[in-house]
Scaffold this motif. Structure first.
Motif, PDB file in Angstrom:
ATOM      1  N   LEU A  87       0.950  -0.996   0.109  1.00 13.42           N
ATOM      2  CA  LEU A  87       0.172  -0.079   0.099  1.00 13.42           C
ATOM      3  C   LEU A  87       0.819   1.227  -0.026  1.00 13.42           C
ATOM      4  CD1 LEU A  87      -2.208  -1.291   2.790  1.00 13.42           C
ATOM      5  CD2 LEU A  87      -2.565  -1.521   0.447  1.00 13.42           C
ATOM      6  N   SER A  88       0.558   2.203  -1.037  1.00 12.12           N
ATOM      7  CA  SER A  88       1.483   3.446  -1.009  1.00 12.12           C
ATOM      8  C   SER A  88       0.802   4.393  -0.008  1.00 12.12           C
ATOM      9  CB  SER A  88       1.393   3.833  -2.323  1.00 12.12           C
ATOM     10  OG  SER A  88       2.125   5.371  -2.556  1.00 12.12           O
ATOM     11  N   GLY A  89       1.907   4.800   0.924  1.00  8.52           N
ATOM     12  CA  GLY A  89       1.398   5.976   1.647  1.00  8.52           C
ATOM     13  C   GLY A  89       2.153   7.267   0.974  1.00  8.52           C
ATOM     14  N   GLY A  90       2.315   7.342  -0.096  1.00  9.93           N
ATOM     15  CA  GLY A  90       3.119   8.666  -0.991  1.00  9.93           C
ATOM     16  C   GLY A  90       4.011   8.318  -1.611  1.00  9.93           C
ATOM     17  N   ALA A  91       4.185   8.298  -2.866  1.00 10.10           N
ATOM     18  CA  ALA A  91       5.378   8.155  -3.682  1.00 10.10           C
ATOM     19  C   ALA A  91       5.864   9.274  -4.376  1.00 10.10           C
ATOM     20  CB  ALA A  91       4.846   6.916  -4.713  1.00 10.10           C
TER      21      ALA A  91
END
Ligand code: CP
Length: 324
Positions: free
Chosen positions: A142-146
């Motif tokens: 799960l991306s928390g900000g890329a």
């Protein structure tokens, strides 16, 4: 794009269920809608006790952020715990990455400890995608900000917040204002608003903070704040991302506020019942005046509250179906 980026690996399993959440791009609109429905289930007014369940008992979530965060990191942790999962926070600055360990080696190490999901934030936008392409089949990423590319759970919580206050996204006129060039929030929230049928999405920024011409398809572009937010239902203000700018391009804060700060007087250009969003952290007195941030049209605290509910829905959707 302001930084390098690879196409995402498949986010859905063969049966159509959500395995990874890396970006809202290319995510079927029915998946977005169903995540929002489930988020509504978990959202609670401030005065009520938080929603809890043991749906994810026995699962382990590893949160590994290589950039600072308050809201996203804490809300993923709270969301995991409120669903009964075990949580481990890897402080990248205190981890063996500082001794030269690669991201894949760190991930493989945590896989050996039976981690079921990785929540990742990194300045390099390809990191969540890279990890998702290498982990075992039962593991979700799960991306928390890329980088500047995407922040999918922020896009979902922004859409949820607008929907709660306006009853719909369809037919709304939405202005995204400020440092759009460097903003992963702008990119993900735009995808969510567009997928859910917003009538018009405006990007409103000084020329130096506008994104490249081939981004934000079908948005209208405005280089004046007053005309950009005129008659809008929603005004989303973005933080000036100094950490992603070169020294030469960082705006002078006083001049920026004079021309671009959202003040109560300027907000009167928008519809009378317009709502104001900001993903936070805020630079008060730079992109937004305090009386607007804390004023009656602000829904900023609801965005934070909804962050936990959205992350509960995402963890449930990805982990509950991914059985070993
Ligand atoms: N909105 C947001 O991503 O906040 P944090 O950087 O504090 O997580």
């Amino acid at each position: 794009m302001p930084d390098s980026y690879r196409r995402p690996t498949a986010q859905l399993r063969a049966d159509g269920s959500l395995r990874h959440l890396l970006t809202l791009e290319e995510l079927p609109v029915q998946v977005i809608r169903s995540l929002l429905e489930r988020s509504e289930h978990y959202a609670r007014p401030f005065a009520q006790p938080a929603a809890r369940s043991d749906l994810l008992a026995g699962r382990t979530v590893a949160i590994m952020f290589a950039e600072p965060s308050t809201r996203t990191r804490v809300s993923f942790e709270l969301a995991s715990r409120r669903l009964g999962a075990d949580v481990v926070n890897i402080e990248v600055q205190l981890s063996s990455r500082l001794k030269g360990e690669s991201v894949p080696d760190t991930v493989a190490t945590l896989e050996s400890m039976h981690v079921d999901a990785f929540v990742l934030r990194d300045v390099d936008p390809s990191v969540p995608d890279l990890v998702s392409s290498s982990v075992a089949e039962h593991i979700s990423v799960l991306s928390g900000g890329a980088g500047s590319h995407s922040h999918p759970t922020q896009g979902l919580l922004d859409a949820l917040t607008v929907r709660q206050h306006k009853g719909r996204i369809e037919g709304l006129r939405i202005a995204i204002v400020g440092d759009i060039r460097h903003s992963r929030v702008a990119r993900s929230s735009w995808h969510a608003f567009a997928a859910l049928g917003a009538e018009e999405i405006r990007i409103v920024a000084p020329r130096g903070l506008m994104p490249a011409d081939d981004e934000f398809a079908r948005c209208t572009r405005h280089t004046s704040l007053e005309s950009g937010i005129a008659d809008c239902d929603v005004v989303m203000v973005l933080r000036i991302q100094k950490e992603r700018m070169t020294a030469a391009s960082i705006p002078d804060e006083v001049s920026y506020f004079t021309e671009w700060g959202l003040t109560a007087a300027r907000l009167r250009s928008a519809k009378q019942d317009a709502i104001v969003l900001h993903p936070q952290p805020m630079n008060r007195g730079v992109e937004i005046a305090s009386d607007v941030a804390d004023g009656p049209q602000s829904v900023i605290r609801d965005q934070v509250r909804n962050g936990v509910a959205v992350r509960m829905a995402v963890l449930e959707a990805t982990l509950l179906r991914g059985r070993r």
